[in-house]
Design a protein around this motif. Structure first.
Motif, PDB file in Angstrom:
ATOM      1  N   VAL A  29     -12.224  37.556  65.934  1.00  0.00           N
ATOM      2  CA  VAL A  29     -13.375  37.745  66.808  1.00  0.00           C
ATOM      3  C   VAL A  29     -14.129  36.427  66.933  1.00  0.00           C
ATOM      4  O   VAL A  29     -14.354  35.735  65.937  1.00  0.00           O
ATOM      5  CB  VAL A  29     -14.320  38.836  66.255  1.00  0.00           C
ATOM      6  N   VAL A  30     -14.520  36.082  68.147  1.00  0.00           N
ATOM      7  CA  VAL A  30     -15.231  34.832  68.389  1.00  0.00           C
ATOM      8  C   VAL A  30     -16.733  35.086  68.201  1.00  0.00           C
ATOM      9  O   VAL A  30     -17.407  35.601  69.089  1.00  0.00           O
ATOM     10  CB  VAL A  30     -14.934  34.283  69.800  1.00  0.00           C
ATOM     11  N   ASP A  31     -17.226  34.719  67.017  1.00  0.00           N
ATOM     12  CA  ASP A  31     -18.653  34.818  66.747  1.00  0.00           C
ATOM     13  C   ASP A  31     -19.306  33.463  66.980  1.00  0.00           C
ATOM     14  O   ASP A  31     -18.685  32.540  67.518  1.00  0.00           O
ATOM     15  CB  ASP A  31     -18.894  35.321  65.327  1.00  0.00           C
ATOM     16  N   GLU A  32     -20.567  33.314  66.574  1.00  0.00           N
ATOM     17  CA  GLU A  32     -21.290  32.064  66.835  1.00  0.00           C
ATOM     18  C   GLU A  32     -20.641  30.875  66.151  1.00  0.00           C
ATOM     19  O   GLU A  32     -20.521  29.785  66.727  1.00  0.00           O
ATOM     20  CB  GLU A  32     -22.745  32.208  66.373  1.00  0.00           C
ATOM     21  N   ALA A  33     -20.162  31.079  64.911  1.00  0.00           N
ATOM     22  CA  ALA A  33     -19.501  29.978  64.190  1.00  0.00           C
ATOM     23  C   ALA A  33     -18.226  29.561  64.908  1.00  0.00           C
ATOM     24  O   ALA A  33     -17.907  28.369  65.008  1.00  0.00           O
ATOM     25  CB  ALA A  33     -19.197  30.414  62.761  1.00  0.00           C
ATOM     26  N   MET A  34     -17.496  30.535  65.400  1.00  0.00           N
ATOM     27  CA  MET A  34     -16.277  30.241  66.141  1.00  0.00           C
ATOM     28  C   MET A  34     -16.593  29.476  67.425  1.00  0.00           C
ATOM     29  O   MET A  34     -15.893  28.533  67.790  1.00  0.00           O
ATOM     30  CB  MET A  34     -15.543  31.544  66.489  1.00  0.00           C
ATOM     31  N   GLN A  35     -17.632  29.911  68.120  1.00  0.00           N
ATOM     32  CA  GLN A  35     -18.011  29.227  69.357  1.00  0.00           C
ATOM     33  C   GLN A  35     -18.349  27.772  69.100  1.00  0.00           C
ATOM     34  O   GLN A  35     -17.958  26.882  69.858  1.00  0.00           O
ATOM     35  CB  GLN A  35     -19.201  29.948  70.003  1.00  0.00           C
ATOM     36  N   ASN A  36     -19.055  27.515  68.000  1.00  0.00           N
ATOM     37  CA  ASN A  36     -19.396  26.125  67.669  1.00  0.00           C
ATOM     38  C   ASN A  36     -18.146  25.317  67.370  1.00  0.00           C
ATOM     39  O   ASN A  36     -18.045  24.138  67.754  1.00  0.00           O
ATOM     40  CB  ASN A  36     -20.347  26.101  66.469  1.00  0.00           C
ATOM     41  N   ALA A  37     -17.175  25.927  66.692  1.00  0.00           N
ATOM     42  CA  ALA A  37     -15.928  25.220  66.389  1.00  0.00           C
ATOM     43  C   ALA A  37     -15.171  24.883  67.662  1.00  0.00           C
ATOM     44  O   ALA A  37     -14.621  23.797  67.814  1.00  0.00           O
ATOM     45  CB  ALA A  37     -15.060  26.077  65.462  1.00  0.00           C
ATOM     46  N   ILE A  38     -15.169  25.833  68.620  1.00  0.00           N
ATOM     47  CA  ILE A  38     -14.462  25.592  69.887  1.00  0.00           C
ATOM     48  C   ILE A  38     -15.156  24.495  70.683  1.00  0.00           C
ATOM     49  O   ILE A  38     -14.513  23.620  71.265  1.00  0.00           O
ATOM     50  CB  ILE A  38     -14.387  26.887  70.718  1.00  0.00           C
TER      51      ILE A  38
END
Length: 582
Positions: free
Chosen positions: A524-533
């Motif tokens: 799941v793309v959460d806020e941490a994932m979005q920042n990594a992307i």
């Protein structure tokens, strides 16, 4: 019930059912009007309403429907059908389609058969496709039909081996051995219409469908001709027929799928539609010219064997809950990833099937469209004429969709349009060919999609594989091998000291397996994932991959859980994930 009268069947064809029954002398006009009034308020078939009212019985309803379809009635009791007529339809086919042959006119190639239900009209279509006859059906009582089937076909069903032995002894077919390209068109037509060739092809198709095969292969080689089924992802070889009939088999299949039997130098694609045991089956035919003749592969799309239900594909309870939350969102991209044959299409169809409602507009672009689903607007991609995923997706946005399925993201243009569609209020489903969930986002970055757009668009990624499901009737417990634990490393510690299961084999399964189940990795793309992307550099990519499937949430973790639950074997999971000592 009123007294029956003699009727003219030709005068009843295509007439309203109520009028047919009145003409038959089975009901009065007043009774029909009463039934019509009930139908207007409660709905339902008129014939069934008249049965429920007690005005007619089920046999009368069946006969009236047959007359309405223009069928004549035939009494089978006391009728002796010649053996040469009975032999025109093999026992397996007669029992599968519930038909009994009555007569054949060789000048018109017309075969007259008896059926017990006017709804069995597909039997005549399939007999025309499979056997090449012009078929006329007559109606009879079900009890009489069942008695005739027992009388004429109560024998051991014909086997593929018996048909092949008959072909080996057929001098007419044996003369074509090693003829290759020298066979003329008229001879090819004659070979394709040979009765043993028809029976062999039909037997192979019916057995494949009943054994839940996904593909049927007919393969010519230099010194032999092979027939193989793919069942649960694995190929199984059948008794091979003589190589001399390779052209005859390929030509027979091309006749059935309306392809050009004269063209043997170019690939061809066709389709055969059948109803087997009451279930609709589509056969997608691919013909490929090779060094030693035409290779034919038939993809079996049997809707009765595909459970388009998210509850049944194998998702863990937590992953199922999360995935349902993702597909319930009003916009964004949901990606299903995995190699070819990993079940991505079934997962996406299951999701769409759950979302399919009268107030939702769903558009799909597929290559190919594998299953027709009511309520979905489905488009077949034709790249050779310019109808690509990108072009189709661009036009989708003018069709006021709520949900869009893009069969596969293959290039930057498609990826960019999919992202834009998700950012403008659409929910987009698509697939990618990557090894794990994290790899899907990295693949789209490598295509050239801006990282900040990806971060805003992607809601989640589901990676998956398919493994064969153990037969619960014969599976047996076994200790884990030390060498397997060594290959698995840290994740394999969950198996230490615990029993796992292996395939044994019994009459209810195929080598210890029955069906397949998915193993999954949900990201799941959460806020941490979005920042990594958004980072977009190699460090961010490493963070993204590290945040992906790990431990019990990885493909391997899910696979090991299913091994411990006895749903599959450790060997299946390791094979699916490419884990070996090599």
């Amino acid at each position: 019930m009123v007294e029956a009268t003699k009727v003219d069947v030709s005068a009843l064809r295509a007439r309203p059912l109520g009028r047919v029954l009145v003409k038959m002398g089975k009901v009065t006009r007043e009774q029909v009007h009463e039934a019509l009034a009930i139908q207007k308020t409660k709905g339902g078939p008129l014939g069934q309403i008249l049965v429920d009212l007690g005005y007619i019985d089920e046999k009368t309803r069946t006969l009236a429907l047959a007359y309405q379809a223009g069928m004549e009635h035939v009494e089978l009791s006391g009728l002796e059908i010649p053996q040469e007529v009975i032999d025109l339809i093999p026992a397996q086919m007669a029992n599968a389609y519930k038909v009994v042959p009555l007569d054949r006119d060789p000048t018109t190639n017309r075969l007259t058969v008896a059926i017990a239900s006017a709804d069995n009209f597909r039997a005549t279509d399939d007999l025309r496709t499979l056997m090449g006859y012009n078929v006329t059906a007559k109606i009879t009582d079900r009890e009489q039909l069942d008695s005739a089937l027992l009388k004429y076909y109560d024998v051991e069903p014909e086997s593929i081996g018996e048909i092949i032995n008959e072909i080996v002894g057929d001098e007419g077919l044996a003369q074509f051995q090693d003829r290759g390209e020298s066979i003329d068109l008229d001879t090819i037509r004659e070979m394709a219409e040979a009765n043993p060739v028809k029976r062999l092809v039909n037997m192979v198709l019916l057995e494949a469908i009943r054994n839940r095969a996904s593909d049927i292969h007919f393969e010519p080689f230099e010194d032999e001709f092979k027939m193989r089924y793919r069942i649960d992802g694995h190929l199984y070889e059948m008794l091979p027929p003589p190589k001399s009939i390779a052209v005859a088999i390929a030509s027979r299949i091309k006749v059935m799928s309306n392809l050009n039997i004269a063209e043997r130098r170019l690939p061809q694609d066709g389709r055969i539609e059948l109803v087997v045991d009451g279930n609709p089956v589509d056969l997608r035919v691919s013909v490929l010219p090779t060094m030693f003749g035409e290779s034919v592969v038939m993809r079996v799309l049997d809707r009765s064997n595909v459970a388009l239900d998210l509850e049944r594909i194998g998702l863990r309870e937590d992953d199922l809950r999360v995935f349902r939350q993702l597909i319930a969102r009003p916009n964004g991209i949901v990606i299903v990833t995995g190699p070819t044959g990993s079940g991505k299409t079934t997962t996406l169809y299951s999701a769409l099937n759950e979302l399919n409602d009268v107030d939702v507009k769903i558009l799909t672009s597929e290559d190919p469209v594998e299953y027709d689903i009511d309520g979905l607007v489905q488009v077949q991609i034709h790249s050779d004429i310019g109808l690509t995923f990108a072009r189709c997706l661009r036009h989708f946005l003018r069709q006021d969709p709520d949900i869009i399925l893009v069969g596969e993201v293959r290039d930057l243009e498609t990826a960019q349009i999919a992202v834009q569609a998700s950012l403008t209020g659409h929910l987009v489903f698509t697939t990618l060919h990557t090894n794990d969930a994290a790899g899907a986002v990295i693949r789209m970055m490598d295509m050239g999609v801006e990282s900040y757009l990806l971060a805003a668009a992607i809601r989640g990624v589901l990676a998956q594989r398919l493994v064969r499901r153990l037969c619960p009737s014969c599976r047996r417990a076994t200790p884990v091998r030390d060498e397997d634990l060594a290959l698995l490393g840290e994740p394999g510690r969950v198996l230490a000291g615990r029993p796992v299961y292996e395939a044994a084999g019994c009459p209810e399964c195929l080598g210890g397996y029955r069906g397949r189940i998915g193993i999954f990795e949900m990201l799941v793309v959460d806020e941490a994932m979005q920042n990594a992307i958004r980072g977009g550099d190699e460090t961010a990519r490493r963070q993204w991959r590290a945040a992906g499937g790990a431990g019990r949430n990885s493909l391997l973790g899910d696979g090991l859980d299913k091994v411990l639950a006895g749903e599959t074997t450790l060997a299946e999971v390791m094979y699916a994930l490419g884990i070996s000592g090599a």
